[in-house]
Structure formats: C-alpha cells, structure tokens
Write a protein that holds these residues in place. Structure first.
Motif, mmCIF file in Angstrom:
data_model
loop_
_atom_site.group_PDB
_atom_site.id
_atom_site.type_symbol
_atom_site.label_atom_id
_atom_site.label_comp_id
_atom_site.label_asym_id
_atom_site.label_seq_id
_atom_site.Cartn_x
_atom_site.Cartn_y
_atom_site.Cartn_z
ATOM 1 N N THR A 225 -7.968 37.187 7.956
ATOM 2 C CA THR A 225 -8.688 36.974 6.708
ATOM 3 C C THR A 225 -8.292 35.644 6.077
ATOM 4 O OG1 THR A 225 -8.807 39.367 6.363
ATOM 5 C CG2 THR A 225 -9.159 37.964 4.441
ATOM 6 N N VAL A 226 -9.300 34.800 5.814
ATOM 7 C CA VAL A 226 -9.080 33.449 5.301
ATOM 8 C C VAL A 226 -9.907 33.261 4.032
ATOM 9 C CG1 VAL A 226 -9.164 30.987 5.842
ATOM 10 C CG2 VAL A 226 -8.811 32.657 7.689
ATOM 11 N N VAL A 227 -9.303 32.639 3.028
ATOM 12 C CA VAL A 227 -9.986 32.344 1.769
ATOM 13 C C VAL A 227 -10.126 30.836 1.616
ATOM 14 C CG1 VAL A 227 -9.935 32.605 -0.745
ATOM 15 C CG2 VAL A 227 -8.992 34.415 0.724
ATOM 16 N N ALA A 228 -11.340 30.377 1.361
ATOM 17 C CA ALA A 228 -11.580 28.953 1.098
ATOM 18 C C ALA A 228 -11.290 28.689 -0.368
ATOM 19 C CB ALA A 228 -13.016 28.588 1.446
ATOM 20 N N GLU A 229 -10.111 28.152 -0.667
ATOM 21 C CA GLU A 229 -9.626 28.107 -2.041
ATOM 22 C C GLU A 229 -10.467 27.230 -2.964
ATOM 23 O OE1 GLU A 229 -5.703 26.559 -2.474
ATOM 24 O OE2 GLU A 229 -5.950 25.075 -0.889
ATOM 25 N N ASP A 230 -11.124 26.209 -2.425
ATOM 26 C CA ASP A 230 -11.956 25.353 -3.269
ATOM 27 C C ASP A 230 -13.400 25.833 -3.318
ATOM 28 O OD1 ASP A 230 -12.164 24.707 -0.539
ATOM 29 O OD2 ASP A 230 -12.956 22.714 -0.990
ATOM 30 N N ALA A 231 -13.677 26.970 -2.703
ATOM 31 C CA ALA A 231 -15.034 27.510 -2.668
ATOM 32 C C ALA A 231 -15.073 28.951 -3.166
ATOM 33 C CB ALA A 231 -15.609 27.420 -1.253
ATOM 34 N N VAL A 232 -14.139 29.281 -4.056
ATOM 35 C CA VAL A 232 -14.194 30.544 -4.788
ATOM 36 C C VAL A 232 -14.113 30.209 -6.268
ATOM 37 C CG1 VAL A 232 -13.260 32.002 -2.964
ATOM 38 C CG2 VAL A 232 -11.692 30.911 -4.567
ATOM 39 N N ALA A 233 -14.685 31.063 -7.106
ATOM 40 C CA ALA A 233 -14.746 30.745 -8.530
ATOM 41 C C ALA A 233 -14.852 32.005 -9.362
ATOM 42 C CB ALA A 233 -15.934 29.830 -8.820
ATOM 43 N N SER A 234 -14.600 31.827 -10.655
ATOM 44 C CA SER A 234 -14.671 32.918 -11.614
ATOM 45 C C SER A 234 -15.090 32.361 -12.961
ATOM 46 C CB SER A 234 -13.302 33.599 -11.730
ATOM 47 O OG SER A 234 -13.278 34.539 -12.790
ATOM 48 N N SER A 235 -15.519 33.251 -13.849
ATOM 49 C CA SER A 235 -15.811 32.841 -15.221
ATOM 50 C C SER A 235 -14.578 32.983 -16.105
ATOM 51 C CB SER A 235 -16.964 33.672 -15.787
ATOM 52 O OG SER A 235 -16.659 35.057 -15.704
ATOM 53 N N ASN A 236 -13.443 33.318 -15.484
ATOM 54 C CA ASN A 236 -12.170 33.406 -16.203
ATOM 55 C C ASN A 236 -11.133 32.632 -15.398
ATOM 56 O OD1 ASN A 236 -9.503 34.348 -17.061
ATOM 57 N ND2 ASN A 236 -10.591 35.905 -18.235
ATOM 58 N N ALA A 237 -10.808 31.429 -15.843
ATOM 59 C CA ALA A 237 -9.927 30.548 -15.071
ATOM 60 C C ALA A 237 -8.536 31.146 -14.885
ATOM 61 C CB ALA A 237 -9.827 29.188 -15.754
ATOM 62 N N ALA A 238 -8.015 31.849 -15.894
ATOM 63 C CA ALA A 238 -6.685 32.432 -15.780
ATOM 64 C C ALA A 238 -6.658 33.518 -14.713
ATOM 65 C CB ALA A 238 -6.236 32.999 -17.129
ATOM 66 N N PHE A 239 -7.667 34.370 -14.703
ATOM 67 C CA PHE A 239 -7.731 35.419 -13.689
ATOM 68 C C PHE A 239 -7.945 34.816 -12.300
ATOM 69 C CE2 PHE A 239 -9.450 38.791 -16.880
ATOM 70 C CZ PHE A 239 -8.199 38.855 -17.474
ATOM 71 N N HIS A 240 -8.760 33.779 -12.235
ATOM 72 C CA HIS A 240 -8.992 33.066 -10.970
ATOM 73 C C HIS A 240 -7.675 32.539 -10.410
ATOM 74 C CE1 HIS A 240 -10.654 29.951 -8.236
ATOM 75 N NE2 HIS A 240 -9.785 29.136 -8.823
ATOM 76 N N LEU B 13 -1.909 35.371 -5.888
ATOM 77 C CA LEU B 13 -1.635 36.596 -5.134
ATOM 78 C C LEU B 13 -2.128 36.471 -3.699
ATOM 79 C CD1 LEU B 13 -2.060 40.233 -6.240
ATOM 80 C CD2 LEU B 13 -3.186 39.481 -4.156
ATOM 81 N N MET B 14 -3.344 35.977 -3.519
ATOM 82 C CA MET B 14 -3.907 35.893 -2.167
ATOM 83 C C MET B 14 -3.153 34.896 -1.295
ATOM 84 S SD MET B 14 -8.015 36.562 -2.572
ATOM 85 C CE MET B 14 -8.382 35.364 -3.860
ATOM 86 N N ARG B 15 -2.636 33.824 -1.891
ATOM 87 C CA ARG B 15 -1.825 32.882 -1.110
ATOM 88 C C ARG B 15 -0.578 33.565 -0.542
ATOM 89 N NH1 ARG B 15 -2.845 29.309 -5.612
ATOM 90 N NH2 ARG B 15 -4.461 27.788 -5.055
ATOM 91 N N ASN B 16 -0.076 34.561 -1.250
ATOM 92 C CA ASN B 16 1.120 35.269 -0.819
ATOM 93 C C ASN B 16 0.837 36.279 0.284
ATOM 94 O OD1 ASN B 16 3.007 37.954 -1.557
ATOM 95 N ND2 ASN B 16 4.112 35.997 -1.517
ATOM 96 N N ARG B 17 -0.416 36.728 0.389
ATOM 97 C CA ARG B 17 -0.736 37.825 1.305
ATOM 98 C C ARG B 17 -1.676 37.449 2.445
ATOM 99 N NH1 ARG B 17 0.512 42.913 -0.911
ATOM 100 N NH2 ARG B 17 -1.026 43.872 0.481
ATOM 101 N N PHE B 18 -2.518 36.442 2.221
ATOM 102 C CA PHE B 18 -3.546 36.105 3.199
ATOM 103 C C PHE B 18 -3.491 34.611 3.530
ATOM 104 C CE2 PHE B 18 -5.123 39.388 0.220
ATOM 105 C CZ PHE B 18 -5.040 40.481 1.068
ATOM 106 N N LEU B 19 -4.374 34.172 4.405
ATOM 107 C CA LEU B 19 -4.474 32.750 4.707
ATOM 108 C C LEU B 19 -5.407 32.097 3.694
ATOM 109 C CD1 LEU B 19 -4.876 32.995 8.589
ATOM 110 C CD2 LEU B 19 -2.824 32.316 7.329
ATOM 111 N N VAL B 20 -4.922 31.071 3.024
ATOM 112 C CA VAL B 20 -5.716 30.356 2.020
ATOM 113 C C VAL B 20 -5.671 28.872 2.361
ATOM 114 C CG1 VAL B 20 -5.980 29.801 -0.417
ATOM 115 C CG2 VAL B 20 -5.209 32.085 0.258
ATOM 116 N N ALA B 21 -6.846 28.255 2.463
ATOM 117 C CA ALA B 21 -6.915 26.838 2.835
ATOM 118 C C ALA B 21 -8.168 26.224 2.222
ATOM 119 C CB ALA B 21 -6.941 26.683 4.355
ATOM 120 N N SER B 22 -8.224 24.898 2.224
ATOM 121 C CA SER B 22 -9.402 24.219 1.700
ATOM 122 C C SER B 22 -10.560 24.323 2.680
ATOM 123 C CB SER B 22 -9.094 22.747 1.432
ATOM 124 O OG SER B 22 -8.948 22.051 2.653
#
Length: 201
Positions: A158-173, A179-188
């Motif tokens: 499981t990989v998350v594109a960190e610059d291609a996810v978003a929220s309407s709440n920056a703090a929650f984002h 959290l996801m960086r600690n558990r999954f693969l996160v990259a640009s």
C-alpha cells in the motif's frame, strides 16, 4: 512491478473540491484540495499513459438517503454540512475536470469511506493480478486513510502519494499523513512514477 500495480483515485469529485460543492458551501477550507487537485490529475493521467491499471472510486449518496443509517447520518452531519453530498447523478457527485476514466477503467461506487467495504474493489484487483495499490484523492483523514488501512488489511502493498491527497482540514490532513508515514509507504507522485516507469522499461 507495474503489471501488478493499480493507481486508485479516491473521491476526486466536485462536492469535495469545487467552490460550488457541498463542502465549500458548508464553509470548509478548500484551499488544500484545490492546490493538490492538479497533482492528482497528473498522476492519474501519467499512470494511464504508461499503461498501468487505474481505478476510480466514487462516493455516493442515494436519493432520499436510503443508504444512510442513523449512525452514518450522524457522522455525515457532525460538522453541520448537508448529508446530501455526492448525490447519485448530480454535478457534485461527478469527477472533477481532468479525472477521466478510460473505457476499460473500473469505476467503483461506495457508500462508506472504506472503498473495500461491501464493494467489488478487492475482487477486481485480484482478478487483474494486482498486489500493489497506489492511492490518491480525498479526504486524507477520512476516505483516504480508511481505504489505505483496509488495503493493507487485504494484503496489498500500500502506497500513498503524499502530494496528491488532500482535505478541507489541514490539521487533520497533516496528522493523518504523519500516521500513514509510520505505517505505510508514503512518497511523492514523481518518486512513484519514476519507480514505475523505470520498472516498465
């Protein structure tokens, strides 16, 4: 391996991004969503160009709220917004400009944040020999994180594109990404595409 990788867009729909969408009308801050939308469009378009499997997830609300249980309805309106976002067949439920599925791209509708929950997503991925899922979309702390967790629980890399996810709440984002960086693969997006492009040649 590119042949075993799917790039999956989560809820890149007008109600979650547009100035006239339900979230914006509820007073949500859409600046991060608008800022990140071009990266989402670019990543999906490039994935299509190099022949990767691409999947489009779409949150839906059925007319009359017939799929909204009392518990789910409470969650939907907890912050005062209308529960009638991404109504089936509405402009708000349509994909944002530039998010264009090919004829062969699966479009999977979901009624809850976790895209694996009571949908055909897992079946379709396994039928196509997919073992790695790259995710982008909205909202980071909601449907993205819920689906990312479920992807790992279904035994996908499981990989998350960190610059291609978003929220309407920056703090929650920010908290969700931490959290996801600690558990999954996160990259640009660029790192992800570079790896996939190199592997395909």
């Amino acid at each position: 391996m590119p042949a075993r990788t799917a790039v999956i867009a989560i809820d890149v729909q007008n109600d979650f991004f547009a100035e006239d969408g339900v979230f914006a009308k509820a007073g949500r801050d859409m600046s991060l969503a608008r800022e990140r939308l071009p990266a989402m469009v670019k990543l999906m378009a490039r994935a299509q160009e190099i022949g990767l499997m691409t999947v489009f997830l779409r949150q839906v609300t059925l007319p009359g709220g017939v799929a909204d249980s009392p518990a789910w309805l409470r969650l939907k309106v907890r912050d005062g917004k209308s529960p009638d976002y991404t109504l089936t067949g509405s402009w708000g439920g349509a994909f944002c400009d530039g998010m264009t599925p090919r004829k062969t791209d699966p479009i999977i509708e979901k009624l809850r944040p976790d895209a694996f929950h009571r949908t055909h997503l897992d079946l379709i991925l396994r039928a196509n020999g997919i073992d790695t899922c790259v995710f982008l979309g909205a909202n980071t702390e909601g449907c993205v994180e819920s689906t990312v967790r479920s992807s790992a629980h279904h035994d996908y890399y499981t990989v998350v594109a960190e610059d291609a996810v978003a929220s309407s709440n920056a703090a929650f984002h920010d908290a969700s990404l931490a959290l996801m960086r600690n558990r999954f693969l996160v990259a640009s997006s660029d790192e992800i595409l570079s790896c996939l492009t190199k592997a395909a040649t």
